[in-house]
Motif scaffolding. Structure first.
Motif, PDB file in Angstrom:
ATOM      1  N   GLU A  76       0.844  -1.181   0.000  1.00  0.00           N
ATOM      2  CA  GLU A  76       0.000   0.000   0.000  1.00  0.00           C
ATOM      3  C   GLU A  76       0.888   1.243   0.000  1.00  0.00           C
ATOM      4  O   GLU A  76       1.798   1.362   0.812  1.00  0.00           O
ATOM      5  CB  GLU A  76      -0.908   0.010   1.229  1.00  0.00           C
ATOM      6  N   VAL A  77       0.632   2.144  -0.946  1.00  0.00           N
ATOM      7  CA  VAL A  77       1.367   3.394  -1.048  1.00  0.00           C
ATOM      8  C   VAL A  77       0.344   4.524  -1.126  1.00  0.00           C
ATOM      9  O   VAL A  77      -0.464   4.557  -2.049  1.00  0.00           O
ATOM     10  CB  VAL A  77       2.283   3.423  -2.290  1.00  0.00           C
ATOM     11  N   HIS A  78       0.364   5.416  -0.145  1.00  0.00           N
ATOM     12  CA  HIS A  78      -0.569   6.550  -0.080  1.00  0.00           C
ATOM     13  C   HIS A  78      -2.020   6.102  -0.208  1.00  0.00           C
ATOM     14  O   HIS A  78      -2.809   6.705  -0.931  1.00  0.00           O
ATOM     15  CB  HIS A  78      -0.245   7.598  -1.143  1.00  0.00           C
ATOM     16  N   GLY A  79      -2.370   5.009   0.454  1.00  0.00           N
ATOM     17  CA  GLY A  79      -3.746   4.530   0.457  1.00  0.00           C
ATOM     18  C   GLY A  79      -4.160   3.751  -0.774  1.00  0.00           C
ATOM     19  O   GLY A  79      -5.281   3.276  -0.858  1.00  0.00           O
ATOM     20  N   GLN A  80      -3.271   3.594  -1.750  1.00  0.00           N
ATOM     21  CA  GLN A  80      -3.576   2.842  -2.973  1.00  0.00           C
ATOM     22  C   GLN A  80      -2.873   1.494  -2.912  1.00  0.00           C
ATOM     23  O   GLN A  80      -1.700   1.414  -2.554  1.00  0.00           O
ATOM     24  CB  GLN A  80      -3.097   3.619  -4.207  1.00  0.00           C
ATOM     25  N   LEU A  81      -3.586   0.435  -3.269  1.00  0.00           N
ATOM     26  CA  LEU A  81      -3.041  -0.919  -3.225  1.00  0.00           C
ATOM     27  C   LEU A  81      -2.385  -1.263  -4.562  1.00  0.00           C
ATOM     28  O   LEU A  81      -2.968  -1.061  -5.632  1.00  0.00           O
ATOM     29  CB  LEU A  81      -4.156  -1.920  -2.929  1.00  0.00           C
ATOM     30  N   TYR A  82      -1.155  -1.765  -4.504  1.00  0.00           N
ATOM     31  CA  TYR A  82      -0.412  -2.195  -5.686  1.00  0.00           C
ATOM     32  C   TYR A  82       0.014  -3.643  -5.480  1.00  0.00           C
ATOM     33  O   TYR A  82       0.162  -4.104  -4.349  1.00  0.00           O
ATOM     34  CB  TYR A  82       0.832  -1.337  -5.897  1.00  0.00           C
ATOM     35  N   LEU A  83       0.251  -4.343  -6.574  1.00  0.00           N
ATOM     36  CA  LEU A  83       0.740  -5.712  -6.530  1.00  0.00           C
ATOM     37  C   LEU A  83       2.146  -5.740  -7.105  1.00  0.00           C
ATOM     38  O   LEU A  83       2.447  -5.044  -8.079  1.00  0.00           O
ATOM     39  CB  LEU A  83      -0.175  -6.632  -7.336  1.00  0.00           C
ATOM     40  N   ILE A  84       3.001  -6.557  -6.499  1.00  0.00           N
ATOM     41  CA  ILE A  84       4.391  -6.707  -6.940  1.00  0.00           C
ATOM     42  C   ILE A  84       4.563  -8.142  -7.424  1.00  0.00           C
ATOM     43  O   ILE A  84       4.178  -9.089  -6.736  1.00  0.00           O
ATOM     44  CB  ILE A  84       5.382  -6.440  -5.788  1.00  0.00           C
ATOM     45  N   MET A  85       5.121  -8.288  -8.621  1.00  0.00           N
ATOM     46  CA  MET A  85       5.314  -9.631  -9.168  1.00  0.00           C
ATOM     47  C   MET A  85       6.521  -9.636 -10.090  1.00  0.00           C
ATOM     48  O   MET A  85       7.040  -8.590 -10.456  1.00  0.00           O
ATOM     49  CB  MET A  85       4.067 -10.074  -9.930  1.00  0.00           C
ATOM     50  N   ARG A  86       6.937 -10.810 -10.465  1.00  0.00           N
ATOM     51  CA  ARG A  86       7.992 -10.951 -11.466  1.00  0.00           C
ATOM     52  C   ARG A  86       7.350 -10.857 -12.844  1.00  0.00           C
ATOM     53  O   ARG A  86       6.192 -11.196 -13.026  1.00  0.00           O
ATOM     54  CB  ARG A  86       8.693 -12.299 -11.330  1.00  0.00           C
ATOM     55  N   GLU A  87       8.109 -10.387 -13.796  1.00  0.00           N
ATOM     56  CA  GLU A  87       7.592 -10.269 -15.158  1.00  0.00           C
ATOM     57  C   GLU A  87       7.093 -11.613 -15.677  1.00  0.00           C
ATOM     58  O   GLU A  87       6.089 -11.686 -16.381  1.00  0.00           O
ATOM     59  CB  GLU A  87       8.668  -9.704 -16.080  1.00  0.00           C
ATOM     60  N   ARG A  88       7.743 -12.694 -15.309  1.00  0.00           N
ATOM     61  CA  ARG A  88       7.347 -14.022 -15.795  1.00  0.00           C
ATOM     62  C   ARG A  88       5.980 -14.467 -15.266  1.00  0.00           C
ATOM     63  O   ARG A  88       5.395 -15.404 -15.779  1.00  0.00           O
ATOM     64  CB  ARG A  88       8.412 -15.052 -15.448  1.00  0.00           C
ATOM     65  N   ASP A  89       5.453 -13.796 -14.213  1.00  0.00           N
ATOM     66  CA  ASP A  89       4.137 -14.129 -13.673  1.00  0.00           C
ATOM     67  C   ASP A  89       2.998 -13.495 -14.467  1.00  0.00           C
ATOM     68  O   ASP A  89       1.835 -13.754 -14.194  1.00  0.00           O
ATOM     69  CB  ASP A  89       4.035 -13.690 -12.212  1.00  0.00           C
ATOM     70  N   LEU A  90       3.335 -12.668 -15.446  1.00  0.00           N
ATOM     71  CA  LEU A  90       2.310 -12.049 -16.284  1.00  0.00           C
ATOM     72  C   LEU A  90       1.903 -13.030 -17.378  1.00  0.00           C
ATOM     73  O   LEU A  90       2.734 -13.754 -17.918  1.00  0.00           O
ATOM     74  CB  LEU A  90       2.854 -10.766 -16.916  1.00  0.00           C
ATOM     75  N   HIS A  91       0.610 -13.035 -17.701  1.00  0.00           N
ATOM     76  CA  HIS A  91       0.099 -13.960 -18.717  1.00  0.00           C
ATOM     77  C   HIS A  91      -0.075 -13.302 -20.080  1.00  0.00           C
ATOM     78  O   HIS A  91       0.001 -13.981 -21.101  1.00  0.00           O
ATOM     79  CB  HIS A  91      -1.249 -14.534 -18.263  1.00  0.00           C
ATOM     80  N   ALA A  92      -0.322 -11.984 -20.112  1.00  0.00           N
ATOM     81  CA  ALA A  92      -0.516 -11.282 -21.381  1.00  0.00           C
ATOM     82  C   ALA A  92      -0.253  -9.800 -21.172  1.00  0.00           C
ATOM     83  O   ALA A  92      -0.338  -9.294 -20.055  1.00  0.00           O
ATOM     84  CB  ALA A  92      -1.934 -11.492 -21.905  1.00  0.00           C
ATOM     85  N   ILE A  93       0.037  -9.114 -22.266  1.00  0.00           N
ATOM     86  CA  ILE A  93       0.260  -7.673 -22.250  1.00  0.00           C
ATOM     87  C   ILE A  93      -0.607  -7.056 -23.339  1.00  0.00           C
ATOM     88  O   ILE A  93      -0.651  -7.567 -24.465  1.00  0.00           O
ATOM     89  CB  ILE A  93       1.740  -7.329 -22.549  1.00  0.00           C
ATOM     90  N   ALA A  94      -1.290  -5.975 -23.009  1.00  0.00           N
ATOM     91  CA  ALA A  94      -2.041  -5.205 -24.008  1.00  0.00           C
ATOM     92  C   ALA A  94      -1.314  -3.885 -24.178  1.00  0.00           C
ATOM     93  O   ALA A  94      -1.218  -3.096 -23.250  1.00  0.00           O
ATOM     94  CB  ALA A  94      -3.479  -4.978 -23.543  1.00  0.00           C
ATOM     95  N   THR A  95      -0.774  -3.681 -25.358  1.00  0.00           N
ATOM     96  CA  THR A  95       0.011  -2.489 -25.650  1.00  0.00           C
ATOM     97  C   THR A  95      -0.332  -2.012 -27.050  1.00  0.00           C
ATOM     98  O   THR A  95      -0.693  -2.822 -27.902  1.00  0.00           O
ATOM     99  CB  THR A  95       1.523  -2.793 -25.503  1.00  0.00           C
ATOM    100  N   PRO A  96      -0.252  -0.715 -27.308  1.00  0.00           N
ATOM    101  CA  PRO A  96      -0.597  -0.222 -28.649  1.00  0.00           C
ATOM    102  C   PRO A  96       0.357  -0.702 -29.741  1.00  0.00           C
ATOM    103  O   PRO A  96      -0.031  -0.832 -30.878  1.00  0.00           O
ATOM    104  CB  PRO A  96      -0.514   1.297 -28.524  1.00  0.00           C
ATOM    105  N   GLN A  97       1.599  -0.992 -29.402  1.00  0.00           N
ATOM    106  CA  GLN A  97       2.586  -1.398 -30.396  1.00  0.00           C
ATOM    107  C   GLN A  97       2.989  -2.841 -30.160  1.00  0.00           C
ATOM    108  O   GLN A  97       3.498  -3.180 -29.100  1.00  0.00           O
ATOM    109  CB  GLN A  97       3.812  -0.509 -30.306  1.00  0.00           C
ATOM    110  N   THR A  98       2.739  -3.698 -31.161  1.00  0.00           N
ATOM    111  CA  THR A  98       3.065  -5.104 -30.999  1.00  0.00           C
ATOM    112  C   THR A  98       3.510  -5.709 -32.328  1.00  0.00           C
ATOM    113  O   THR A  98       3.126  -5.235 -33.395  1.00  0.00           O
ATOM    114  CB  THR A  98       1.878  -5.893 -30.422  1.00  0.00           C
ATOM    115  N   ASP A  99       4.306  -6.737 -32.251  1.00  0.00           N
ATOM    116  CA  ASP A  99       4.769  -7.438 -33.451  1.00  0.00           C
ATOM    117  C   ASP A  99       4.091  -8.796 -33.616  1.00  0.00           C
ATOM    118  O   ASP A  99       3.986  -9.314 -34.709  1.00  0.00           O
ATOM    119  CB  ASP A  99       6.285  -7.645 -33.396  1.00  0.00           C
ATOM    120  N   ASN A 100       3.667  -9.399 -32.496  1.00  0.00           N
ATOM    121  CA  ASN A 100       3.111 -10.755 -32.574  1.00  0.00           C
ATOM    122  C   ASN A 100       1.908 -10.902 -31.654  1.00  0.00           C
ATOM    123  O   ASN A 100       1.891 -11.732 -30.762  1.00  0.00           O
ATOM    124  CB  ASN A 100       4.180 -11.796 -32.228  1.00  0.00           C
ATOM    125  N   GLY A 101       0.875 -10.127 -31.896  1.00  0.00           N
ATOM    126  CA  GLY A 101      -0.318 -10.131 -31.053  1.00  0.00           C
ATOM    127  C   GLY A 101      -1.318 -11.201 -31.453  1.00  0.00           C
ATOM    128  O   GLY A 101      -1.096 -12.005 -32.356  1.00  0.00           O
TER     129      GLY A 101
END
Length: 106
Positions: A76-101
């Motif tokens: 918790e930072v300034h009353g807002q909850l955040y999650l901390i993880m390793r990049e490898r724990d992410l399952h997908a990324i949504a980004t405007p620029q992609t090569d293999n979506g």
């Protein structure tokens, strides 16, 4: 004189994510209302990257990412909850620029 302010910097391949708030209820594609009290097993959620370590290769601040919130550390930072993880724990990324979506967009 006030207390000094410290900027948070993520280390290594760690990512700080602010999870999107889920509404009280959801709707299925058929229009059926699913109350907030119904928990779905292994439900992944979307969040926004607020910080990434220097070894994070695929994500950057501002990207939307898909992850399992049950397996992450909370801070918790300034009353807002955040999650901390390793990049490898992410399952997908949504980004405007992609090569293999997937061809799917948020």
């Amino acid at each position: 004189m006030g207390d000094p302010k410290f900027e948070i910097q993520m280390l290594h391949d760690r990512v700080m994510v602010k999870a999107e708030q889920e509404s009280e209820e959801r709707r299925s594609t058929a229009g059926i209302v699913i109350p907030a009290t119904v928990k779905m097993a292994n439900r992944l959620v979307w969040g926004e990257v607020c910080g990434a370590g220097q070894n994070a290769r695929s994500v950057k601040v501002g990207d939307k990412v898909l992850f399992n919130p049950e397996e992450q550390y909370e801070v918790e930072v300034h009353g807002q909850l955040y999650l901390i993880m390793r990049e490898r724990d992410l399952h997908a990324i949504a980004t405007p620029q992609t090569d293999n979506g997937t061809g799917l967009y948020l």
